[in-house]
Design a protein around this motif. Structure first.
Motif, short mmCIF file in Angstrom:
data_model
loop_
_atom_site.label_atom_id
_atom_site.label_comp_id
_atom_site.label_asym_id
_atom_site.label_seq_id
_atom_site.Cartn_x
_atom_site.Cartn_y
_atom_site.Cartn_z
N ASP A 1 -43.20 -32.17 -23.65
CA ASP A 1 -44.54 -32.02 -24.22
C ASP A 1 -44.53 -31.73 -25.72
N ILE A 2 -43.32 -31.67 -26.28
CA ILE A 2 -43.21 -31.48 -27.72
C ILE A 2 -42.94 -32.84 -28.36
N THR A 3 -43.75 -33.16 -29.33
CA THR A 3 -43.59 -34.43 -30.05
C THR A 3 -42.72 -34.17 -31.27
N LEU A 4 -41.69 -34.98 -31.42
CA LEU A 4 -40.81 -34.88 -32.58
C LEU A 4 -41.16 -35.98 -33.56
N ASP A 5 -41.43 -35.59 -34.78
CA ASP A 5 -41.71 -36.54 -35.86
C ASP A 5 -40.50 -36.47 -36.79
N VAL A 6 -39.56 -37.44 -36.64
CA VAL A 6 -38.33 -37.43 -37.41
C VAL A 6 -38.51 -38.34 -38.63
N ARG A 7 -38.31 -37.76 -39.78
CA ARG A 7 -38.42 -38.50 -41.04
C ARG A 7 -37.02 -38.65 -41.61
#
Length: 164
Positions: free
Chosen positions: A120-126
Motif C-alpha cells: 500500500d506504499i507507493t514508491l516514486d523513484v527518481r
C-alpha cells in the motif's frame, strides 16, 4: 498532577452529570469514582463539581479541567489512531532519489522487497546523478555516490552514501 485515569473519571462525570452513569461507562463502582474525585479535588485544592437538582454540575475549575482533559483525550486518541495505522496498514507515498548506477545492484532488490512487504506504499523513484535537494521537500529518501580524492595514479574511487 492528575494522571490519565483520574482525568477520565472527571471527564465522564462532567459528560454524564452523574456519578452512577459515569461509573457504568468506566465499568467501576460508584464509591471508587467518589474516592478518586475527592482525592483529585483535595490534590488540586479546588471543588470540581457541585450537586444541583440531583445532578453533578462542573464548577469553573471543573470546566477548566474538563476542557483541557478533552484536548488531552483527543491527542491520545490521535496517537492511538496513528499507531494503529502504522501497525496495521502502512500506506502513502515515499519519494526516492538514486543514481542510475545503484539501481541494477542492491537498491533495485531492496525496492522490490520493500514493495512486496508494503504493497500500500507507493514508491516514486527518481533516477538522477545529481544530489537530492531535501530542503525543497520533493524527496523523502536519497541515495548517492560521492567522489573521493583522486589516487596518485589517476584512478578515482567512489563511495556510496545514503542520506535520510
Amino acid at each position: 498532577m492528575l494522571d490519565w485515569s483520574v482525568l477520565r473519571v472527571i471527564l465522564n462525570i462532567h459528560r454524564e452529570g452523574s456519578m452512577v452513569k459515569a461509573s457504568r461507562l468506566l465499568k467501576t463502582s460508584q464509591p471508587t469514582l467518589s474516592r478518586q474525585l475527592a482525592k483529585a479535588e483535595q490534590d488540586l485544592g479546588v471543588k470540581l463539581f457541585e450537586r444541583r437538582h440531583g445532578k453533578l454540575v462542573a464548577t469553573e475549575a471543573g470546566q477548566a479541567v474538563s476542557y483541557h482533559g478533552q484536548k488531552i483525550e483527543r491527542q491520545l486518541q490521535g496517537l492511538e489512531d496513528t499507531l494503529r495505522s502504522i501497525d496495521n496498514e502502512m500506506s502513502g507515498l515515499i519519494r526516492i532519489s538514486a543514481p542510475a548506477q545503484l539501481l541494477p545492484y542492491s537498491l533495485g532488490d531492496v525496492l522490490v522487497e520493500f514493495q512486496q512487504t508494503y504493497p500500500d506504499i507507493t514508491l516514486d523513484v527518481r533516477v538522477s546523478d545529481e544530489m537530492a535537494d531535501f530542503a525543497s521537500g520533493e524527496i523523502d529518501v536519497g541515495s548517492g555516490l560521492i567522489k573521493l580524492d583522486p589516487e596518485p595514479d589517476g584512478c578515482q574511487f567512489y563511495h556510496r552514501q545514503e542520506v535520510a
